[in-house]
Design a protein around this motif. Sequence first.
Motif, PDB file in Angstrom:
ATOM      1  N   UNK A  63      13.120 -13.428   5.554  1.00 50.22           N
ATOM      2  CA  UNK A  63      13.617 -14.564   6.332  1.00 50.22           C
ATOM      3  C   UNK A  63      12.824 -14.714   7.629  1.00 50.22           C
ATOM      4  N   UNK A  64      12.518 -13.578   8.279  1.00 52.19           N
ATOM      5  CA  UNK A  64      11.724 -13.612   9.506  1.00 52.19           C
ATOM      6  C   UNK A  64      10.336 -14.163   9.269  1.00 52.19           C
ATOM      7  N   UNK A  65       9.730 -13.777   8.156  1.00 51.52           N
ATOM      8  CA  UNK A  65       8.406 -14.294   7.817  1.00 51.52           C
ATOM      9  C   UNK A  65       8.465 -15.810   7.630  1.00 51.52           C
ATOM     10  N   UNK A  66       9.533 -16.290   6.956  1.00 51.73           N
ATOM     11  CA  UNK A  66       9.690 -17.721   6.738  1.00 51.73           C
ATOM     12  C   UNK A  66       9.835 -18.501   8.037  1.00 51.73           C
ATOM     13  N   UNK A  67      10.651 -17.980   8.966  1.00 50.55           N
ATOM     14  CA  UNK A  67      10.819 -18.653  10.255  1.00 50.55           C
ATOM     15  C   UNK A  67       9.517 -18.676  11.046  1.00 50.55           C
ATOM     16  N   UNK A  68       8.776 -17.591  10.985  1.00 49.82           N
ATOM     17  CA  UNK A  68       7.488 -17.538  11.688  1.00 49.82           C
ATOM     18  C   UNK A  68       6.537 -18.597  11.153  1.00 49.82           C
ATOM     19  N   UNK A  69       6.486 -18.747   9.822  1.00 50.12           N
ATOM     20  CA  UNK A  69       5.599 -19.740   9.220  1.00 50.12           C
ATOM     21  C   UNK A  69       6.020 -21.162   9.568  1.00 50.12           C
ATOM     22  N   UNK A  70       7.344 -21.395   9.751  1.00 41.78           N
ATOM     23  CA  UNK A  70       7.826 -22.713  10.164  1.00 41.78           C
ATOM     24  C   UNK A  70       7.458 -22.992  11.617  1.00 41.78           C
ATOM     25  N   UNK A  71       7.551 -21.953  12.456  1.00 39.33           N
ATOM     26  CA  UNK A  71       7.291 -22.140  13.884  1.00 39.33           C
ATOM     27  C   UNK A  71       5.830 -22.295  14.246  1.00 39.33           C
ATOM     28  N   UNK A  72       4.930 -21.756  13.426  1.00 37.93           N
ATOM     29  CA  UNK A  72       3.506 -21.784  13.775  1.00 37.93           C
ATOM     30  C   UNK A  72       2.943 -23.198  13.941  1.00 37.93           C
ATOM     31  N   UNK A  73       3.200 -24.143  12.998  1.00 39.96           N
ATOM     32  CA  UNK A  73       2.652 -25.495  13.202  1.00 39.96           C
ATOM     33  C   UNK A  73       3.182 -26.163  14.464  1.00 39.96           C
ATOM     34  N   UNK A  74       4.455 -25.885  14.808  1.00 44.36           N
ATOM     35  CA  UNK A  74       5.020 -26.476  16.023  1.00 44.36           C
ATOM     36  C   UNK A  74       4.372 -25.893  17.270  1.00 44.36           C
ATOM     37  N   UNK A  75       4.128 -24.583  17.238  1.00 41.69           N
ATOM     38  CA  UNK A  75       3.501 -23.930  18.388  1.00 41.69           C
ATOM     39  C   UNK A  75       2.102 -24.472  18.627  1.00 41.69           C
ATOM     40  N   UNK A  76       1.416 -24.856  17.553  1.00 41.05           N
ATOM     41  CA  UNK A  76       0.058 -25.379  17.694  1.00 41.05           C
ATOM     42  C   UNK A  76      -0.026 -26.889  17.679  1.00 41.05           C
ATOM     43  N   UNK A  77       1.149 -27.568  17.680  1.00 41.46           N
ATOM     44  CA  UNK A  77       1.151 -29.030  17.529  1.00 41.46           C
ATOM     45  C   UNK A  77       0.433 -29.746  18.656  1.00 41.46           C
ATOM     46  N   UNK A 115       0.795  -1.224   0.000  1.00 39.88           N
ATOM     47  CA  UNK A 115       0.000   0.000   0.000  1.00 39.88           C
ATOM     48  C   UNK A 115       0.832   1.280   0.000  1.00 39.88           C
ATOM     49  N   UNK A 116       1.972   1.255   0.707  1.00 37.95           N
ATOM     50  CA  UNK A 116       2.787   2.469   0.817  1.00 37.95           C
ATOM     51  C   UNK A 116       4.152   2.343   0.137  1.00 37.95           C
ATOM     52  N   UNK A 117       4.395   1.201  -0.497  1.00 37.74           N
ATOM     53  CA  UNK A 117       5.669   0.959  -1.158  1.00 37.74           C
ATOM     54  C   UNK A 117       6.834   1.018  -0.177  1.00 37.74           C
ATOM     55  N   UNK A 118       6.595   0.608   1.060  1.00 35.97           N
ATOM     56  CA  UNK A 118       7.677   0.522   2.042  1.00 35.97           C
ATOM     57  C   UNK A 118       8.648  -0.585   1.636  1.00 35.97           C
ATOM     58  N   UNK A 119       9.931  -0.418   1.960  1.00 36.63           N
ATOM     59  CA  UNK A 119      10.902  -1.454   1.585  1.00 36.63           C
ATOM     60  C   UNK A 119      10.657  -2.765   2.326  1.00 36.63           C
ATOM     61  N   UNK A 120      10.898  -3.860   1.646  1.00 38.41           N
ATOM     62  CA  UNK A 120      10.749  -5.189   2.224  1.00 38.41           C
ATOM     63  C   UNK A 120      12.112  -5.866   2.134  1.00 38.41           C
ATOM     64  N   UNK A 121      12.823  -5.920   3.252  1.00 38.86           N
ATOM     65  CA  UNK A 121      14.209  -6.386   3.268  1.00 38.86           C
ATOM     66  C   UNK A 121      14.298  -7.907   3.236  1.00 38.86           C
ATOM     67  N   UNK A 122      15.518  -8.390   2.964  1.00 41.22           N
ATOM     68  CA  UNK A 122      15.771  -9.830   2.975  1.00 41.22           C
ATOM     69  C   UNK A 122      15.552 -10.404   4.378  1.00 41.22           C
ATOM     70  N   UNK A 123      15.985  -9.654   5.406  1.00 39.55           N
ATOM     71  CA  UNK A 123      15.792 -10.114   6.785  1.00 39.55           C
ATOM     72  C   UNK A 123      14.311 -10.229   7.126  1.00 39.55           C
TER      73      UNK A 123
END
Length: 314
Positions: free
Chosen positions: A278-292, A267-275
């Motif tokens: 990577x953080x989004x990817x780790x969060x998505x990996x951790x979610x199934x474990x947190x709810x396991x 919406x605002x064209x804010x920068x989306x960094x590599x970090x």
Amino acid sequence: MNVVPIRFSSLSSAALLMAMVVSWSSGFIGYRYVADQGSVYLASLWRFLLAALLLLPFAWAGLRGLRGKAVLHQALLGLFAIGGYIGPIAASIQLGVTPGTASLFANLLPLTIVLLAGSVPGQRTRGWQWLGLALCVIGMLLASAASVEWAGAGLWVYSLPLLAVLSLAAATLFEKARPGVAMPATTALFIQTCAVIPLFALLAGLEGEVRPPISADFASGVLWLVVFSTFGGYGFYWLCLQRFSMQRISGALFLTPPVTLLWAWLQFDDPLSVSAMLGIGLTLVGLPLLGRKASEKNVPPASCRKLNPQVTSQ
């Protein structure tokens, strides 16, 4: 907020959690719209005034017959979950903490809830959930790091966002452990919004202005905050608190920073960094474990319910 129970299928449960995450993220977008038009306190005052007016016709029937204790319960939830959360974060930004840094502290909410969940019977975090929690926290920190700036505010000012997180976490634990009288969600949310109006009126008045600026941007921003952040954000949050374990709710809330980052990028064209990616990817990996092995079976077995007839299933 002990609302009238509603049953959900697995698909509708996932949709409900996602609606909570998107609505929760909308608050950051809405306040960005109104930031250049007036103070956060002024926007919050008119946000909750308008929300209360719109809720009144739907809440009126539920208000009749309520006792003072039930009203007080919801008012306290509003003061701690809404006023105690939004007020300190807004104050920290006004005193020099950058929005990115304030949001980093705010994003510690799901971690705080999980760590304190052990104080609520049946909500203890166990086993694989700890690994999932660690991955989600690391992912959240990586995703938020790019927007963090340590400004020249006094050291004590940085405690305000932390105070906000503790306030909302305390309200969450209180409601999970001691739900109030069952009532429609619109009635409960009406009482909560009314409870915080005097608080934000006082804060806006101390800044010198309670009248809204005549601006289409301010009006549209406030309307956005009412519909998506108040009705959607807090409405879905309390409904999820009735339906899911604290671990599952916290896991969903870990998605708020990534969703906000992606939303601001689109919406605002804010920068989306590599970090951030990577953080989004780790969060998505951790979610199934947190709810396991989430402790969602809060309802005792039938044999226990026979011994305690006051216990009912959701």
